[in-house]
Scaffold this motif. Structure first.
Motif, PDB file in Angstrom:
ATOM      1  N   SER A 154     -50.572 -27.904 -44.672  1.00  0.00           N
ATOM      2  CA  SER A 154     -49.410 -28.002 -45.552  1.00  0.00           C
ATOM      3  C   SER A 154     -49.633 -27.208 -46.835  1.00  0.00           C
ATOM      4  O   SER A 154     -48.683 -26.673 -47.421  1.00  0.00           O
ATOM      5  N   TRP A 155     -50.890 -27.102 -47.297  1.00  0.00           N
ATOM      6  CA  TRP A 155     -51.206 -26.309 -48.486  1.00  0.00           C
ATOM      7  C   TRP A 155     -50.862 -24.842 -48.229  1.00  0.00           C
ATOM      8  O   TRP A 155     -50.176 -24.201 -49.044  1.00  0.00           O
ATOM      9  N   PHE A 156     -51.336 -24.308 -47.112  1.00  0.00           N
ATOM     10  CA  PHE A 156     -51.031 -22.913 -46.778  1.00  0.00           C
ATOM     11  C   PHE A 156     -49.532 -22.708 -46.551  1.00  0.00           C
ATOM     12  O   PHE A 156     -48.975 -21.662 -46.904  1.00  0.00           O
ATOM     13  N   ARG A 157     -48.882 -23.688 -45.974  1.00  0.00           N
ATOM     14  CA  ARG A 157     -47.437 -23.583 -45.762  1.00  0.00           C
ATOM     15  C   ARG A 157     -46.697 -23.474 -47.086  1.00  0.00           C
ATOM     16  O   ARG A 157     -45.833 -22.599 -47.259  1.00  0.00           O
ATOM     17  N   ASP A 158     -47.038 -24.359 -48.042  1.00  0.00           N
ATOM     18  CA  ASP A 158     -46.287 -24.442 -49.291  1.00  0.00           C
ATOM     19  C   ASP A 158     -46.642 -23.348 -50.288  1.00  0.00           C
ATOM     20  O   ASP A 158     -45.775 -22.897 -51.048  1.00  0.00           O
ATOM     21  N   TYR A 159     -47.912 -22.918 -50.293  1.00  0.00           N
ATOM     22  CA  TYR A 159     -48.345 -21.994 -51.339  1.00  0.00           C
ATOM     23  C   TYR A 159     -48.591 -20.565 -50.836  1.00  0.00           C
ATOM     24  O   TYR A 159     -48.888 -19.690 -51.647  1.00  0.00           O
ATOM     25  N   TYR A 219     -47.326 -19.434 -47.000  1.00  0.00           N
ATOM     26  CA  TYR A 219     -46.371 -19.095 -45.951  1.00  0.00           C
ATOM     27  C   TYR A 219     -44.933 -19.021 -46.482  1.00  0.00           C
ATOM     28  O   TYR A 219     -44.237 -18.012 -46.264  1.00  0.00           O
ATOM     29  N   ILE A 220     -44.492 -20.041 -47.193  1.00  0.00           N
ATOM     30  CA  ILE A 220     -43.125 -20.046 -47.729  1.00  0.00           C
ATOM     31  C   ILE A 220     -42.922 -18.962 -48.785  1.00  0.00           C
ATOM     32  O   ILE A 220     -41.916 -18.237 -48.747  1.00  0.00           O
ATOM     33  N   PRO A 221     -43.858 -18.763 -49.739  1.00  0.00           N
ATOM     34  CA  PRO A 221     -43.687 -17.648 -50.680  1.00  0.00           C
ATOM     35  C   PRO A 221     -43.626 -16.274 -50.008  1.00  0.00           C
ATOM     36  O   PRO A 221     -42.980 -15.360 -50.525  1.00  0.00           O
ATOM     37  N   LEU A 222     -44.268 -16.123 -48.851  1.00  0.00           N
ATOM     38  CA  LEU A 222     -44.193 -14.867 -48.108  1.00  0.00           C
ATOM     39  C   LEU A 222     -42.849 -14.686 -47.400  1.00  0.00           C
ATOM     40  O   LEU A 222     -42.554 -13.612 -46.886  1.00  0.00           O
ATOM     41  N   GLY A 233     -37.074 -14.651 -42.363  1.00  0.00           N
ATOM     42  CA  GLY A 233     -36.813 -13.230 -42.189  1.00  0.00           C
ATOM     43  C   GLY A 233     -36.678 -12.833 -40.731  1.00  0.00           C
ATOM     44  O   GLY A 233     -36.466 -13.665 -39.844  1.00  0.00           O
ATOM     45  N   GLY A 234     -36.842 -11.546 -40.489  1.00  0.00           N
ATOM     46  CA  GLY A 234     -36.761 -11.025 -39.135  1.00  0.00           C
ATOM     47  C   GLY A 234     -37.996 -11.350 -38.319  1.00  0.00           C
ATOM     48  O   GLY A 234     -38.958 -11.962 -38.805  1.00  0.00           O
ATOM     49  N   VAL A 287     -47.261 -15.409 -39.918  1.00  0.00           N
ATOM     50  CA  VAL A 287     -48.121 -16.282 -39.114  1.00  0.00           C
ATOM     51  C   VAL A 287     -49.534 -15.731 -39.051  1.00  0.00           C
ATOM     52  O   VAL A 287     -50.521 -16.479 -39.218  1.00  0.00           O
ATOM     53  N   PHE A 288     -49.672 -14.428 -38.833  1.00  0.00           N
ATOM     54  CA  PHE A 288     -51.011 -13.838 -38.761  1.00  0.00           C
ATOM     55  C   PHE A 288     -51.726 -13.922 -40.110  1.00  0.00           C
ATOM     56  O   PHE A 288     -52.938 -14.184 -40.155  1.00  0.00           O
ATOM     57  N   ILE A 289     -51.002 -13.712 -41.203  1.00  0.00           N
ATOM     58  CA  ILE A 289     -51.622 -13.832 -42.524  1.00  0.00           C
ATOM     59  C   ILE A 289     -52.143 -15.243 -42.747  1.00  0.00           C
ATOM     60  O   ILE A 289     -53.285 -15.449 -43.182  1.00  0.00           O
ATOM     61  N   ILE A 290     -51.314 -16.232 -42.426  1.00  0.00           N
ATOM     62  CA  ILE A 290     -51.691 -17.625 -42.636  1.00  0.00           C
ATOM     63  C   ILE A 290     -52.966 -17.975 -41.869  1.00  0.00           C
ATOM     64  O   ILE A 290     -53.914 -18.568 -42.412  1.00  0.00           O
TER      65      ILE A 290
END
Length: 480
Positions: A291-296, A298-301, A306-307, A315-318
């Motif tokens: 959830s940390w990676f999602r909120d700080y 994944y969502i900012p990215l 997007g497309g 997803v790959f970055i996360i």
């Protein structure tokens, strides 16, 4: 200080008694006691790294106030990035410098250059990845105006360094924990009893399941060149069970211990090996980090708004960052890459929000499609765990090669009758996990309506721990 040590068995009751002895006097004294106990707990590892923890705490406490007080946007950004860069710098020096130096030297050698960088002979401070993320989420939330900066230094320091979560999480949020630290906490017997119950189950998972699996998993990974394919498959499965029992066991002990002091921490596991796809697995495994990676990040990215190519990129970055967070080794990066690949069907078919409820939510047993999907998901996870466990990429690839091409007959050692109690314990463990899959932890409500069965079950767990426990083995996630 390990949770599964004699020192902690003395430390916890002493702190508990002192803490509740101060409950009628002052909340400030209670929080001060918990902070002192937390610093003592951390100093038992290596007192010198206590200064790193205190510096990190001071940094984010001060920059948080400066962010809130700044009148101009660029000033707010300056203090935010100052905190991020210094925190990342500490992680870079302690955790990643040698990795980058070795990788640069190896890459240079392929170009005909001979470079011998000076490596740092330092020990990684225990829990640095966890308390760094505590502080980062705090300053980011202030910058986003989600919370106000905390002015009470003791309360903020306790949020960062509360001993149950200090060395291996869960990764807490200021929005969740700080308000609890600022409110009076009267003793709640029901909450404390529930905490003891969760601690008991956590100890069972750690010292009985995880540590016994560790013995055989370590043996097979260390001597894989002498084992057949089926035996190495068993080794991968045993490590999968080991790391789950080890890390979720730690989390159960941490959450249960916090509850003894009237504090609720974030849930970190929700029966992940009953997942029907990888997306569900990551909603149930190491929840606070996911959830940390999602909120700080994944969502900012841009998240999944997007497309298609943007979704794939995010997803790959996360997962690559998640892999790198776990350790400075190419094995962790490949582990993260594999999970990113595993996620692609769910992302591309827009099925990553399926299976939001636990499997067989209103039934006692799963149906055939659910069994197959759980088996496939568990197999994929086990395969990726090989890279997580291996010493390096060569070790992982050699293990996999031997697993796929070696003799498929199971070694007699693992078919011997002496192994039966070990296998029975694993089956018993997963049966209890299945029965309690709808609960915050497996035995949260088991036999609560029947006093005789309830206490009989507790005594059974204690007896199993006394007979089969392998004590004083360090938790896997302490290295991260």
């Amino acid at each position: 200080m390990l949770f599964n040590s004699a020192g902690f068995a003395i430390f916890l009751p002493v702190v508990f008694a002192l803490y509740w002895g101060l409950s009628r006097k002052s909340l400030k004294l209670q929080n001060g006691l918990l902070l002192a106990a937390s610093y003592y707990f951390y100093a038992c590892w290596d007192w010198r790294f206590l200064f790193v923890l205190i510096f990190s705490t001071l940094l984010d406490y001060y920059t948080g106030i400066r962010i809130e007080n700044a009148l101009k946007t660029n000033h707010r950004r300056f203090w935010l990035w100052l905190s991020i860069i210094i925190n990342a710098g500490f992680l870079g020096v302690f955790k990643y410098y040698n990795f980058f130096a070795d990788s640069f030297a190896e890459a240079s050698s392929h170009l005909g250059l001979s470079i011998h960088p000076k490596l740092l002979e330092i020990v990684l401070p225990v829990g640095i990845s966890f308390y760094t993320f505590h502080g980062l989420s705090y300053v980011i939330d202030i910058h986003k105006s989600r919370i106000r900066a905390e002015r009470n230094f003791v309360d903020y320091s306790l949020f960062v360094s509360f001993f149950p979560l200090l060395v291996a999480g869960p990764i807490e949020r200021a929005t969740h924990l700080l308000p609890q630290l600022k409110e009076k906490r009267p003793f709640d017997q029901a909450k404390a009893t529930d905490g003891l119950r969760q601690i008991l189950w956590g100890f069972f998972k750690k010292v009985v399941i995880a540590d016994n699996c560790a013995h055989f998993a370590n043996l097979l990974f260390d001597t894989h060149s002498h084992s057949g394919g089926s035996t190495l498959v068993l080794g991968a499965m045993l490590f999968a069970i080991q790391i789950y029992g080890d890390f979720s066991g730690y989390s159960d002990i941490a959450l249960g211990t916090a509850r003894l002091f009237g504090i609720d921490l974030l849930r970190n596991f929700s029966h992940p090996y009953f997942s029907r796809n990888i997306a569900e697995f990551w909603r149930r495994w190491h929840i606070s980090l996911s959830s940390w990676f999602r909120d700080y990040l994944y969502i900012p990215l841009g998240g999944s708004k997007g497309g298609t190519w943007q979704k794939i990129r995010n997803v790959f970055i996360i997962f690559l960052v998640s892999g790198f967070w776990h350790g400075a080794n190419w094995t962790f990066i490949v582990w993260g890459l594999l999970h990113a690949i595993y996620m692609m069907p769910s992302v591309l078919l827009n099925r990553n929000r399926r299976h939001m409820e636990i499997v067989a939510q209103h039934r006692s047993l799963p149906n055939v499609p659910e069994i197959l999907s759980m088996a496939v998901t568990f197999s994929l996870v086990c395969f990726a765990w090989i890279f997580f466990r291996a010493e390096n990429l060569s070790h992982a690839l050699d293990y996999i090669s031997r697993m796929c091409s070696g003799p498929m007959a199971m070694e007699s050692t693992f078919l011997h009758s002496k192994m039966y109690p070990f296998y029975i314990l694993i089956v018993f463990f997963f049966c209890i996990e299945w029965i309690g899959r709808r609960q915050p932890y497996a035995i949260a409500s088991l036999f609560l309506s029947n006093v005789t069965l309830r206490w009989g079950f507790y005594y059974l767990l204690l007896a199993i721990i006394l007979v089969f426990a392998a004590l004083n083995q360090q938790f896997i996630y302490f290295q991260f």
